[in-house]
Every structure is written in structure tokens, then in C-alpha cells.
Design an enzyme around this catalytic site. Structure first.
Site, PDB file in Angstrom:
ATOM      1  N   SER A  21       0.823  -1.207   0.000  1.00  0.00           N
ATOM      2  CA  SER A  21       0.000   0.000   0.000  1.00  0.00           C
ATOM      3  C   SER A  21       0.861   1.263   0.000  1.00  0.00           C
ATOM      4  CB  SER A  21      -0.925   0.012   1.221  1.00  0.00           C
ATOM      5  OG  SER A  21      -1.823  -1.061   1.181  1.00  0.00           O
ATOM      6  N   ARG A  25       1.862   4.345  -3.252  1.00  0.00           N
ATOM      7  CA  ARG A  25       1.767   5.790  -3.020  1.00  0.00           C
ATOM      8  C   ARG A  25       3.102   6.494  -3.270  1.00  0.00           C
ATOM      9  NH1 ARG A  25      -2.113   3.061  -0.463  1.00  0.00           N
ATOM     10  NH2 ARG A  25      -4.031   4.123   0.207  1.00  0.00           N
ATOM     11  N   SER A 159     -14.362   2.285  -0.713  1.00  0.00           N
ATOM     12  CA  SER A 159     -12.911   2.117  -0.626  1.00  0.00           C
ATOM     13  C   SER A 159     -12.203   3.471  -0.574  1.00  0.00           C
ATOM     14  CB  SER A 159     -12.404   1.334  -1.843  1.00  0.00           C
ATOM     15  OG  SER A 159     -10.995   1.315  -1.859  1.00  0.00           O
ATOM     16  N   ASP A 283      -8.698  -6.164   5.108  1.00  0.00           N
ATOM     17  CA  ASP A 283      -7.768  -7.179   4.615  1.00  0.00           C
ATOM     18  C   ASP A 283      -7.399  -8.216   5.668  1.00  0.00           C
ATOM     19  OD1 ASP A 283      -7.689  -6.188   2.052  1.00  0.00           O
ATOM     20  OD2 ASP A 283      -5.904  -4.965   2.372  1.00  0.00           O
TER      21      ASP A 283
END
Length: 400
Positions: A21, A25, A159, A283
Site C-alpha cells: 500500500s 503511493r 474504498s 484485509d
């Protein structure tokens, strides 16, 4: 690929993999710098490779060396391809669509059939409101538009990837922009992670009273490391809940990753029938369900979003855990796992083409034994997962 695991006692030290994640970014921020940035501790999982390929299609240039990436963004959003392939990565496609909307050029974003079934409502609504092209097909989405700075209103119960995508796209403008998030807000930690990653590049934001304000900014070059991943570390630490002795190294004690909540939730799972909330950590659903089946059972709240992942994770875990005798009740927004004594056996588990199902059922198989079919799905986020299990003395055989 089949993963065959025999009941095992795991022990030893292992380095946590880097955060998928956070890496997404940092790579996007590096491209927006219009200069060169160096990012270390990159794990080239399938999802990260998809993001790199798509950023290349938007003009980013990349050099890779082991776990290092050198990013040159000087031609980013200037040299744009007609299409890109997001493969199976939900993060990738939701981060790329608003960047494509900056270009005023028709671009086709390809992906798997399952990826195209996932929701894109926020971007569809923006396209409709601004008369942009947004056409969904079986294996691609066509987008054309010119996203402009301004005020955008986004639901918070979807999301956070939509909000992240908008933040990056709107941050290219010198004019201020505002994103108003309608309560309730889920996965807020992922929004915080985005703001932290943007701050590394000198981008200033204000997040107060559900209002995100992007002030006029210019990206500055950043050289740094991707921090370790709490999400995947949870699957390693889970072995300790079962009486193993695994020391997961390298985690950031000050992380903003919402999945770090697992450190507290695992204690609850060991103590009794825990009631846990997935609002900010969807998750973790598969590994919580696996551990619940092997301990005292559990109840999970706010599970609705498990349906819109690589598979319907609640139903997939129900199917697999019932093979070992657990009882799983899946409701609209709640899941209950009722544990029962498990026996070693020749179980055959399916991956459902989901990396987190593979890892969760690997933890189960370390107790029961079993074979996990189509286990290559783990490459999506943690390609050397089985290699790491072997380092921890798990009895793992792989058949291609």
C-alpha cells in the site's frame, strides 16, 4: 501451483515484507515530482509491477536494481500511451483512473474480469457530472476527460482508494481543491497513509471535520524507503497465536497502517470468542477467520466490503474452513466463526485466486496439513511467502 503443507512447528526470525500500500503511493508521488527519486525496499509483487507498468504508460521512467527503484517523472503525464494493463490490482486501477482524467486523452485501462466487476461508482459519477467518457467493458474501462481543481464530495463508506486517487490527481494543480467525505468513514488509516506519503514529497494537506483541503503545492524530490507491511506481517505473526515462536522483524512502531490493529486483536482471539471490527482493516478478515476457527471462534463486524475484493472473501473462507469442521455464518455485514476440534487430514483447499486466502489457509494447514491449489495467487502481494515459511522451518513442498 500447489502448496503442500504438513503440520509444522515454526520458529525463528523473519523480516516483514515491505508495504504494498505504501509503495503504490511513493511510486506515484515520485512520478509527480518531475525529477528523479530513489525508493528502496521495494517488493516487486504482481500489484506493484502493475502500478509500475501503468505509470510507465503515463510517461514515468523507471530503473530497477534488486529492491531499489529510480523514478524519473520529467515526462509524466506528457508522454501518454493509449492503453495500460492494471491486471488484477484494485489499488492500481483506482489510482490510475483520476490520473488519466488529467490528460484529456482517451485511454483504455485493461484488467481481469474480476477487477472489472469491482465498484467504480465515485469515478463514474465524476465522469457523468463533467460529461467525461467513462465506459466499462468486460476487460477494460475507457476514460477520457480533463479533471479540474475544485470541490468534490465522496462517500466515506466505500474504498479509500477512490479518495487517494483523487488526492494525487488534484495535487498537480496550483489552485486549491477540497474533498468532502460523507460519514461514516471507513479505512481512514489508508487516507492518513496517503497524506503521510504525499508529505514526504512536500505536499501539504489539511484534514479536519471530514474535509480534505489540498493547498497549492509543488512536489519535491524524495529519496527514502518503503516501510514494512502490517497486512502481510499479520499472516506471519498469526503462527504465534497457534503456539509457534516467530519473531517478525522490521515493523514500524509508529506506523499509520490500520492493519497494525492485529497486534491487539490477536490477543483477543487467544483469550476467547472475540468480537472484532473490520471497518478500518478489511484485509485482515481471512486471517481472523482462520484463527477463530482454530481457537475459540469469533464474530466479525462490518464485513460487507469483503465481498468486493479479489473474491468474496467471507464466502471463500466459509467454504474452506468448513472443510476442517468449523461452522461459518456469513450475513450481510457480519460473520460468525464457530470453532470445533480439528483433525489432521488430507485436506485440499482452494485459493479462490486470492493472495490473502492462500496465506490464511497456509496458517490453517500448518496445524491440519493440506494442499492449497493455485497458490501462485500469493504473488499478488508477497511473492516469497513460501520461501519465508521454509526459513521458519515449515514443512512446505511446492508442485508447479
Amino acid at each position: 501451483m500447489k502448496e503442500i503443507i504438513k503440520p509444522s512447528k515454526l520458529y525463528g526470525e523473519i523480516k516483514a515484507p515491505s508495504s504494498k500500500s505504501f509503495c503504490h503511493r511513493l511510486l506515484i508521488g515520485a512520478c509527480l515530482c518531475k525529477g528523479k527519486c530513489v525508493i528502496d525496499n521495494v517488493l516487486f509483487s504482481d500489484d506493484i509491477l502493475a502500478t509500475i507498468d501503468c505509470l510507465k504508460a503515463l510517461g514515468g521512467r523507471f530503473e530497477t536494481d534488486e529492491d531499489r527503484v529510480i523514478v524519473d517523472g520529467s515526462l509524466f503525464l506528457k508522454d501518454i500511451a493509449d492503453s495500460m494493463n492494471c491486471h488484477e490490482s484494485g489499488s492500481t486501477i483506482r489510482f490510475m483512473i483520476p490520473l488519466v482524467m488529467l490528460c484529456d486523452k482517451k485511454v483504455d485501462l485493461y484488467g481481469s474480469k474480476r477487477l472489472m466487476e469491482r465498484p467504480f461508482d465515485v469515478y463514474e459519477d465524476i465522469a457523468k457530472d463533467n460529461s467525461f467518457l467513462f465506459e466499462k467493458h468486460e476487460d477494460y474501462i475507457s476514460v477520457k476527460g480533463k479533471l479540474k481543481p475544485g470541490r468534490y464530495k465522496v462517500r466515506g463508506d466505500i474504498s479509500s482508494q477512490f479518495i487517494t486517487g483523487l488526492l494525487y490527481a488534484l495535487s498537480v494543480y496550483e489552485e486549491d481543491s477540497v474533498i468532502e467525505i460523507i460519514e461514516p468513514i471507513e479505512s481512514k488509516s489508508y487516507i492518513d497513509m496517503t497524506l503521510e506519503a504525499m508529505a514526504y514529497y512536500g505536499v501539504k494537506t489539511d484534514f479536519k471535520d471530514n474535509i480534505l483541503t489540498l493547498n497549492s503545492n509543488k512536489y519535491q524530490a524524495y529519496n527514502g524507503m518503503v516501510e514494512a507491511d502490517e497486512s502481510n506481517a499479520a499472516f506471519l505473526d498469526a503462527f504465534n497465536v497457534l503456539g509457534n515462536e516467530v519473531n517478525v522483524k522490521g515493523l514500524n512502531p509508529d506506523t499509520l497502517q490500520g492493519d497494525s490493529i492485529y497486534h491487539y486483536d490477536f490477543k483477543k482471539i487467544k483469550e476467547g470468542k472475540a468480537v472484532l471490527d473490520l471497518k478500518n482493516c478489511p484485509d485482515l478478515g481471512p486471517i481472523y477467520m482462520a484463527l477463530g476457527a482454530l481457537n475459540h471462534g469469533l464474530i466479525l463486524k462490518n464485513t460487507r466490503r469483503l465481498k468486493a475484493k479479489e473474491c468474496d472473501r467471507g464466502m471463500a473462507m466459509k467454504q474452506e474452513l468448513e472443510k476442517i469442521g468449523a461452522v461459518v455464518k456469513v450475513e450481510e455485514n457480519e460473520i460468525e466463526v464457530i470453532a470445533s476440534p480439528v483433525k489432521e487430514g488430507d485436506y485440499v483447499f482452494e485459493s479462490h485466486n486470492d493472495h490473502r486466502i492462500v496465506m490464511a489457509m497456509s496458517v490453517v494447514a500448518s496445524v491440519t496439513g493440506g494442499t492449497i491449489m493455485n497458490a501462485e495467487a500469493v504473488r499478488k502481494s508477497y511473492p516469497h511467502f513460501f520461501e519465508d515459511l521454509r526459513k521458519l522451518h515449515a514443512k512446505v513442498d511446492i508442485e508447479e
